[in-house]
Write a protein that holds these residues in place. Structure first.
Motif, PDB file in Angstrom:
ATOM      1  N   ALA A 184       0.993  -1.294  -0.088  1.00  0.00           N
ATOM      2  CA  ALA A 184       0.100   0.060   0.170  1.00  0.00           C
ATOM      3  C   ALA A 184       0.871   1.100   0.032  1.00  0.00           C
ATOM      4  O   ALA A 184       0.482   2.152  -0.632  1.00  0.00           O
ATOM      5  CB  ALA A 184      -0.972  -0.037   1.110  1.00  0.00           C
ATOM      6  N   ASP A 187       2.013   2.206  -3.284  1.00  0.00           N
ATOM      7  CA  ASP A 187       0.986   2.521  -4.255  1.00  0.00           C
ATOM      8  C   ASP A 187       1.146   1.358  -5.225  1.00  0.00           C
ATOM      9  O   ASP A 187       0.831   1.661  -6.491  1.00  0.00           O
ATOM     10  CB  ASP A 187       1.031   3.848  -4.633  1.00  0.00           C
ATOM     11  N   THR A 189      -0.948  -1.213  -6.637  1.00  0.00           N
ATOM     12  CA  THR A 189      -2.196  -1.916  -6.484  1.00  0.00           C
ATOM     13  C   THR A 189      -2.238  -3.373  -6.961  1.00  0.00           C
ATOM     14  O   THR A 189      -3.076  -3.813  -6.114  1.00  0.00           O
ATOM     15  CB  THR A 189      -3.432  -0.974  -7.307  1.00  0.00           C
ATOM     16  N   LYS A 193      -3.886  -6.218  -4.654  1.00  0.00           N
ATOM     17  CA  LYS A 193      -5.018  -7.126  -4.723  1.00  0.00           C
ATOM     18  C   LYS A 193      -4.608  -8.697  -4.761  1.00  0.00           C
ATOM     19  O   LYS A 193      -5.571  -9.433  -4.116  1.00  0.00           O
ATOM     20  CB  LYS A 193      -5.431  -6.849  -6.485  1.00  0.00           C
ATOM     21  N   ALA A 216      -1.271   4.014   2.585  1.00  0.00           N
ATOM     22  CA  ALA A 216      -1.183   4.410   1.014  1.00  0.00           C
ATOM     23  C   ALA A 216      -0.952   5.735   0.915  1.00  0.00           C
ATOM     24  O   ALA A 216      -1.644   6.669   1.795  1.00  0.00           O
ATOM     25  CB  ALA A 216      -2.576   4.021   0.469  1.00  0.00           C
ATOM     26  N   LEU A 221      -4.191   5.596  -6.254  1.00  0.00           N
ATOM     27  CA  LEU A 221      -5.224   4.413  -6.683  1.00  0.00           C
ATOM     28  C   LEU A 221      -5.281   3.660  -5.787  1.00  0.00           C
ATOM     29  O   LEU A 221      -6.432   3.052  -5.313  1.00  0.00           O
ATOM     30  CB  LEU A 221      -4.662   3.898  -7.912  1.00  0.00           C
ATOM     31  N   THR A 222      -4.061   3.221  -4.920  1.00  0.00           N
ATOM     32  CA  THR A 222      -4.409   2.043  -4.142  1.00  0.00           C
ATOM     33  C   THR A 222      -5.232   2.551  -2.765  1.00  0.00           C
ATOM     34  O   THR A 222      -6.103   1.669  -2.300  1.00  0.00           O
ATOM     35  CB  THR A 222      -2.894   1.895  -3.433  1.00  0.00           C
ATOM     36  N   PHE A 225      -8.912   1.904  -4.030  1.00  0.00           N
ATOM     37  CA  PHE A 225      -9.233   0.602  -4.050  1.00  0.00           C
ATOM     38  C   PHE A 225      -9.392   0.134  -2.847  1.00  0.00           C
ATOM     39  O   PHE A 225     -10.349  -0.650  -2.669  1.00  0.00           O
ATOM     40  CB  PHE A 225      -7.907  -0.017  -4.961  1.00  0.00           C
TER      41      PHE A 225
END
Length: 272
Positions: A184, A187, A189, A193, A216, A221-222, A225
């Motif tokens: 995180a 960053d 992602t 996931k 993060a 983006l992370t 998400f």
């Protein structure tokens, strides 16, 4: 550790064997061996010709040195082994030759660790080879953490995938910092996931009492998400897969192939 990547080599006390091994000159190396040169000659920093061959990914030279009696577990003054050097350059072939000839797959806690080096350099082939030869997938070094944590810090997604498939503990990182915190923070992602697919705890707290979403970068983006993930119930199929894998246990993952299940279900349980 100036010697870790063998960048700070002492040239004054190198032998002709060191030079031939370093340059991958097999014929010259064989001639020197036939002339009676000692294959276990070391520099003042205890760098051997085998160290040089592995750092250069010269597998034929490594094989010739080992056949002539080179010590596969020789260490430099910094504890670096030829296997560590092979993992530094992602040389699966050199790693295989060393392991087949008695190299220890795992370093002592205070020595530079081949599996951590392979994980940090993104060499999933070396990681797989080391584990197959008995390296502990969760080998924890206090200042580095686990190989999985190291791979997350280096954003080496193939290594993360390989370690998780081999049964690495998805929660074990460095002290209270989980692999998910590391991914995180970077960053990354895709790795976040992957870790969540393997059951990473989204509510884990690090030493600063932060959850991964708080580690993060803001507005990344992370972060986005993870905020969505936290608010979304997990699919039953995902929860079942994690539960079954927990019950099977890491030592028996290889038996999943023999379960009387349809192929798609077997593949799903093995993240294939």
């Amino acid at each position: 550790h100036p010697q870790l990547d063998n960048m700070d080599r002492s040239w004054a006390d190198r032998s002709p064997l060191h030079d031939a091994a370093c340059q991958g000159r097999l014929l010259a190396l064989r001639n020197l061996i036939l002339q009676g040169h000692n294959v276990n000659v070391v520099t003042i920093d205890h760098v051997s010709p085998l160290h040089e061959a592995c750092l250069g990914d010269h597998v034929a030279c490594a094989r010739a040195l080992i056949a002539a009696g080179a010590n596969v577990n020789v260490t430099t003054i910094d504890g670096v082994t030829p296997l560590f050097n092979a993992c530094s350059v992602g040389s699966v072939s050199c790693a295989e030759v060393l392991l087949e000839n008695g190299a220890k797959p795992q370093a002592l806690v205070f020595q530079p660790s081949p599996i951590h080096q392979a994980s940090s350099k993104g060499s999933s082939g070396c990681v797989e080879t080391l584990i197959r030869w008995g390296a502990d997938v969760d080998f924890d070094i206090p200042h580095l953490g686990t190989p999985l944590y190291t791979a997350c810090v280096s954003q080496a997604i193939e290594c993360v995938q390989r370690l998780l498939r081999e049964g690495a503990n998805v929660q074990k990182g460095r002290y209270m910092e989980s692999p998910l915190h590391a991914a995180a923070e970077k960053d990354c992602t895709a790795i976040v996931k992957l870790l969540l697919d393997f059951g990473a705890d989204i509510h884990a707290r690090n030493i600063e009492f932060q959850r991964p979403v708080e580690a993060a970068p803001p507005s990344s983006l992370t972060e986005g998400f993870l905020l969505v993930y936290e608010a979304t119930p997990q699919p039953l199929s995902q929860l079942c897969r994690q539960r079954i894998r927990d019950r099977v246990g890491r030592d028996r993952f290889h038996l999943i192939n023999h379960l009387p299940l349809p192929n798609p279900l077997r593949n799903y349980l093995q993240y294939r």
